[in-house]
Design an enzyme around this catalytic site. Structure first.
Site, PDB file in Angstrom:
ATOM      1  CG  HIS A   1      -0.116  -0.083   2.658  1.00  0.00           C
ATOM      2  ND1 HIS A   1       0.261  -1.251   2.868  1.00  0.00           N
ATOM      3  CD2 HIS A   1       0.186   0.743   3.366  1.00  0.00           C
ATOM      4  CE1 HIS A   1       0.826  -1.257   4.295  1.00  0.00           C
ATOM      5  NE2 HIS A   1       0.763   0.172   4.502  1.00  0.00           N
ATOM      6  N   GLY A   2       0.189   2.361  -0.367  1.00  0.00           N
ATOM      7  CA  GLY A   2       0.887   3.677  -0.459  1.00  0.00           C
ATOM      8  C   GLY A   2      -0.013   4.749  -0.934  1.00  0.00           C
TER       9      GLY A   2
END
Length: 153
Positions: A67-68
């Site tokens: 994720h980011g």
């Protein structure tokens, strides 16, 4: 948070071709580019790799949730990929990852990003759900499993 609103059938990859971490991130990002054409694949992979430097998002039990946060993004985006062979993702248990949920969140989001991560983590703790994802034959079956599990959560 309803997963049905965050993932589309086109963002489900039932047979990842990737053999390593960078390739799997690139492959998982690709369907999200169709949902938001202003995104840049290389920039997204770079953001995800930067996050991986903080600690692997391979959480064990064959699961990874890369994720980011993305500056230009307006809403959460999720893709899913499955590797029957397994991919070394530097998971906490040292085993290959088979199930991948990739989550991209707007730079300004905190609660929705964390809520989505928590929901995915809860779903994936369920061994039966993981087994169903691995056993599903069609991409449409995988999508249906994800949507139904999200409705139950």
């Amino acid at each position: 948070m309803n997963l049905k609103q965050l993932i589309s059938p086109e963002a489900v990859i039932s047979d990842l071709k990737a053999k390593d971490k960078v390739s799997v991130l690139a492959e998982l990002v690709r369907p999200l580019l169709n949902q938001d054409p202003g995104l840049d694949k290389d920039e997204l992979v770079k953001i995800l790799l930067e996050r991986e430097k903080l600690g692997s998002t391979g959480i064990g039990d064959g699961i990874a949730i890369p994720h980011g946060k993305v500056e230009k993004l307006e809403e959460l985006l999720i893709s899913f990929g499955r590797s029957m062979e397994g991919i070394d993702f530097d998971s906490m248990d040292g085993k290959p990852a088979h199930l991948f949920f990739l989550l991209l969140a707007p730079e300004s989001s905190t609660s929705s990003h964390l809520t989505a991560l928590a929901q995915l983590s809860r779903l994936l703790k369920n061994k039966t759900f993981r087994e169903q994802l691995l056993e599903a034959e069609e991409t449409s079956d995988i999508f249906q499993l994800i949507v139904e599990a999200g409705d139950e959560d």
